[in-house]
Motif scaffolding. Sequence first.
Motif, PDB file in Angstrom:
ATOM      1  N   THR A 185      -2.834   2.376  -4.828  1.00 36.65           N
ATOM      2  CA  THR A 185      -2.163   3.596  -5.288  1.00 36.65           C
ATOM      3  C   THR A 185      -2.870   4.847  -4.771  1.00 36.65           C
ATOM      4  OG1 THR A 185      -3.458   3.776  -7.328  1.00 36.65           O
ATOM      5  CG2 THR A 185      -1.484   2.378  -7.394  1.00 36.65           C
ATOM      6  N   ALA A 186      -2.120   5.942  -4.787  1.00 33.63           N
ATOM      7  CA  ALA A 186      -2.638   7.201  -4.264  1.00 33.63           C
ATOM      8  C   ALA A 186      -3.833   7.756  -5.049  1.00 33.63           C
ATOM      9  CB  ALA A 186      -1.511   8.238  -4.216  1.00 33.63           C
ATOM     10  N   PRO A 187      -3.815   7.770  -6.387  1.00 24.29           N
ATOM     11  CA  PRO A 187      -4.963   8.355  -7.103  1.00 24.29           C
ATOM     12  C   PRO A 187      -6.288   7.669  -6.783  1.00 24.29           C
ATOM     13  CG  PRO A 187      -3.090   8.161  -8.582  1.00 24.29           C
ATOM     14  CD  PRO A 187      -2.716   7.430  -7.330  1.00 24.29           C
ATOM     15  N   ILE A 188      -6.295   6.337  -6.691  1.00 22.24           N
ATOM     16  CA  ILE A 188      -7.541   5.627  -6.415  1.00 22.24           C
ATOM     17  C   ILE A 188      -7.996   5.872  -4.986  1.00 22.24           C
ATOM     18  CG2 ILE A 188      -8.661   3.365  -6.369  1.00 22.24           C
ATOM     19  CD1 ILE A 188      -8.014   4.358  -9.184  1.00 22.24           C
ATOM     20  N   LYS A 189      -7.057   5.885  -4.050  1.00 15.11           N
ATOM     21  CA  LYS A 189      -7.412   6.177  -2.657  1.00 15.11           C
ATOM     22  C   LYS A 189      -8.033   7.576  -2.543  1.00 15.11           C
ATOM     23  CE  LYS A 189      -3.815   3.305  -0.488  1.00 15.11           C
ATOM     24  NZ  LYS A 189      -4.650   2.502   0.406  1.00 15.11           N
ATOM     25  N   TYR A 190      -7.446   8.523  -3.285  1.00 14.66           N
ATOM     26  CA  TYR A 190      -7.958   9.896  -3.237  1.00 14.66           C
ATOM     27  C   TYR A 190      -9.382   9.971  -3.775  1.00 14.66           C
ATOM     28  CZ  TYR A 190      -8.500  14.860  -4.290  1.00 14.66           C
ATOM     29  OH  TYR A 190      -8.979  16.157  -4.364  1.00 14.66           O
ATOM     30  N   VAL A 191      -9.650   9.316  -4.916  1.00  4.88           N
ATOM     31  CA  VAL A 191     -10.985   9.375  -5.510  1.00  4.88           C
ATOM     32  C   VAL A 191     -12.015   8.763  -4.566  1.00  4.88           C
ATOM     33  CG1 VAL A 191     -12.428   8.472  -7.372  1.00  4.88           C
ATOM     34  CG2 VAL A 191     -10.243   9.535  -7.893  1.00  4.88           C
ATOM     35  N   HIS A 192     -11.656   7.677  -3.896  1.00  5.03           N
ATOM     36  CA  HIS A 192     -12.595   7.098  -2.927  1.00  5.03           C
ATOM     37  C   HIS A 192     -12.902   8.089  -1.811  1.00  5.03           C
ATOM     38  CE1 HIS A 192     -13.450   4.706   0.835  1.00  5.03           C
ATOM     39  NE2 HIS A 192     -14.495   4.502   0.073  1.00  5.03           N
ATOM     40  N   GLU A 194       0.848  -1.192   0.000  1.00  4.77           N
ATOM     41  CA  GLU A 194       0.000   0.000   0.000  1.00  4.77           C
ATOM     42  C   GLU A 194       0.885   1.244   0.000  1.00  4.77           C
ATOM     43  OE1 GLU A 194      -3.346   0.217   0.162  1.00  4.77           O
ATOM     44  OE2 GLU A 194      -3.936  -1.867   0.548  1.00  4.77           O
ATOM     45  N   VAL A 195       0.523   2.221  -0.836  1.00  5.15           N
ATOM     46  CA  VAL A 195       1.279   3.464  -0.840  1.00  5.15           C
ATOM     47  C   VAL A 195       0.994   4.229   0.442  1.00  5.15           C
ATOM     48  CG1 VAL A 195      -0.527   4.808  -2.030  1.00  5.15           C
ATOM     49  CG2 VAL A 195       1.864   5.501  -2.220  1.00  5.15           C
ATOM     50  N   GLU A 196       2.021   4.809   1.008  1.00  2.00           N
ATOM     51  CA  GLU A 196       1.876   5.542   2.270  1.00  2.00           C
ATOM     52  C   GLU A 196       2.153   7.019   2.026  1.00  2.00           C
ATOM     53  OE1 GLU A 196       0.753   4.324   4.987  1.00  2.00           O
ATOM     54  OE2 GLU A 196       0.843   2.179   4.545  1.00  2.00           O
ATOM     55  N   ILE A 197       1.108   7.798   1.890  1.00  2.00           N
ATOM     56  CA  ILE A 197       1.301   9.244   1.703  1.00  2.00           C
ATOM     57  C   ILE A 197       0.426  10.055   2.658  1.00  2.00           C
ATOM     58  CG2 ILE A 197       2.096   9.134  -0.679  1.00  2.00           C
ATOM     59  CD1 ILE A 197      -0.718   9.739  -1.548  1.00  2.00           C
ATOM     60  N   GLY A 198      -0.115   9.393   3.674  1.00  2.00           N
ATOM     61  CA  GLY A 198      -0.804  10.078   4.755  1.00  2.00           C
ATOM     62  C   GLY A 198      -1.960  10.944   4.316  1.00  2.00           C
ATOM     63  N   ASP A 199      -1.942  12.185   4.792  1.00  2.00           N
ATOM     64  CA  ASP A 199      -3.070  13.096   4.584  1.00  2.00           C
ATOM     65  C   ASP A 199      -3.204  13.587   3.146  1.00  2.00           C
ATOM     66  OD1 ASP A 199      -3.663  12.848   7.235  1.00  2.00           O
ATOM     67  OD2 ASP A 199      -2.672  14.701   7.841  1.00  2.00           O
ATOM     68  N   ARG A 200      -2.247  13.296   2.294  1.00  2.00           N
ATOM     69  CA  ARG A 200      -2.313  13.815   0.929  1.00  2.00           C
ATOM     70  C   ARG A 200      -3.495  13.243   0.160  1.00  2.00           C
ATOM     71  NH1 ARG A 200       2.586  13.654  -2.776  1.00  2.00           N
ATOM     72  NH2 ARG A 200       1.233  15.084  -3.916  1.00  2.00           N
ATOM     73  N   VAL A 201      -4.014  12.086   0.584  1.00  2.00           N
ATOM     74  CA  VAL A 201      -5.170  11.527  -0.129  1.00  2.00           C
ATOM     75  C   VAL A 201      -6.485  12.048   0.429  1.00  2.00           C
ATOM     76  CG1 VAL A 201      -3.950   9.442  -0.853  1.00  2.00           C
ATOM     77  CG2 VAL A 201      -5.230   9.432   1.307  1.00  2.00           C
ATOM     78  N   GLU A 202      -6.433  12.914   1.435  1.00  2.00           N
ATOM     79  CA  GLU A 202      -7.643  13.543   1.976  1.00  2.00           C
ATOM     80  C   GLU A 202      -7.953  14.796   1.168  1.00  2.00           C
ATOM     81  OE1 GLU A 202      -9.707  12.435   4.072  1.00  2.00           O
ATOM     82  OE2 GLU A 202      -8.573  10.765   4.939  1.00  2.00           O
ATOM     83  N   PRO A 203      -9.102  14.873   0.515  1.00  2.00           N
ATOM     84  CA  PRO A 203      -9.424  16.069  -0.276  1.00  2.00           C
ATOM     85  C   PRO A 203      -9.662  17.280   0.614  1.00  2.00           C
ATOM     86  CG  PRO A 203     -11.307  14.591  -0.170  1.00  2.00           C
ATOM     87  CD  PRO A 203     -10.166  13.859   0.458  1.00  2.00           C
ATOM     88  N   SER A 204      -9.191  18.429   0.168  1.00  2.00           N
ATOM     89  CA  SER A 204      -9.411  19.682   0.898  1.00  2.00           C
ATOM     90  C   SER A 204     -10.797  20.217   0.576  1.00  2.00           C
ATOM     91  CB  SER A 204      -8.347  20.702   0.505  1.00  2.00           C
ATOM     92  OG  SER A 204      -8.544  21.114  -0.847  1.00  2.00           O
TER      93      SER A 204
END
Length: 339
Positions: free
Chosen positions: A169-176, A58-68
């Motif tokens: 990946t980060a893009p899919i986590k972000y979209v969810h 799993e990619v680990e980028i923390g809060d970056r996948v949380e939308p503002s």
Amino acid sequence: MQAGNESSHLQIIPSDENNDDDGWQIVGKKHSRQQHKIQRDGWNQYKLPSDEQQYSNEVEIGDRVEPSEDELTDLSRACEKLWDLDLNRLVPGKDYEIDCGEGKKAFRKGDMAQRSLFTWVNDDVFRKPTFGRFLSLLDNYIPHQGCEEVVTSEQIQEQASFIEELSRTAPIKYVHRYLASKGIVSGSYQDFKRMITGLWFDLYGRGGTSRSSSAFEHVFVGEINQDNEVSGFHNWLQFYLEEAKGRVDYQGYIFPRRRGEIPDSESQILTIQFEWNGILKSVSSTLIGVSPEFEIALYTLCFYAGEENNYIQLGPYAVNIKCYHHGDKIGSVFPIAES
């Protein structure tokens, strides 16, 4: 392979190139500085049963996948965030090289490109798990819209494994997180993975034939419609693979809407003209060098949270993501360069 800084690039001629197992006739290859072939041996692992599959961490980028809040109220900001999160996006000149050739108006006949669009692609690209799994899916389809697709259990496994790899990946986590924050999808990541599997791979009718098409087939693989025209086919990896086999003849780029903005080897969105197995597509558009997870994430986001026209910014590029619905599925979705 050639000596020098291109030593790691693919340079193998496709074997048995006039007898492909899907029945398409090769129409000949345009001269390229290097010959290309994808090494498929590494893809065999993707056909293993689910309990034998091995996935990336799993990619680990923390809060970056949380939308503002800004991103939740402005789709363009959200799409630009996806661009920033595409950690697997390729670098022109380092991972691949393209030759845009000459430009033309869409209605102009004749080949304006002496060479193939892709000069080379570094073979390390195909060792990336999401890239390899994506490429392994491309031969699962019959390109003619009048033919009903038959999906095998092995192909269902390939689809599930592809989505599982993307989900790390980060893009899919972000979209969810984005869609869940808006109440469009469930907060359950497992539910979301099942939903995007159905969105992209469930079969539906197109051109009067039931179970003949899917969003994945149309957008990424391409189809030949009832009028004997190319429809869909907006993915650069599919273009590269078909060009390597001699099935695609790149015929030049379409002049940009603004004078003086001519694409070059660094451009990562192109409007082009090409023939696929001898059938012309006069205008097509594609993002170059982006990862499979980025495109799936971008188009899924625009389908659920956007409109038919989605005017956004992707890094330096002003883009309209054109999105058509087919009931509750994606009919088509593709980028249009606005500059």
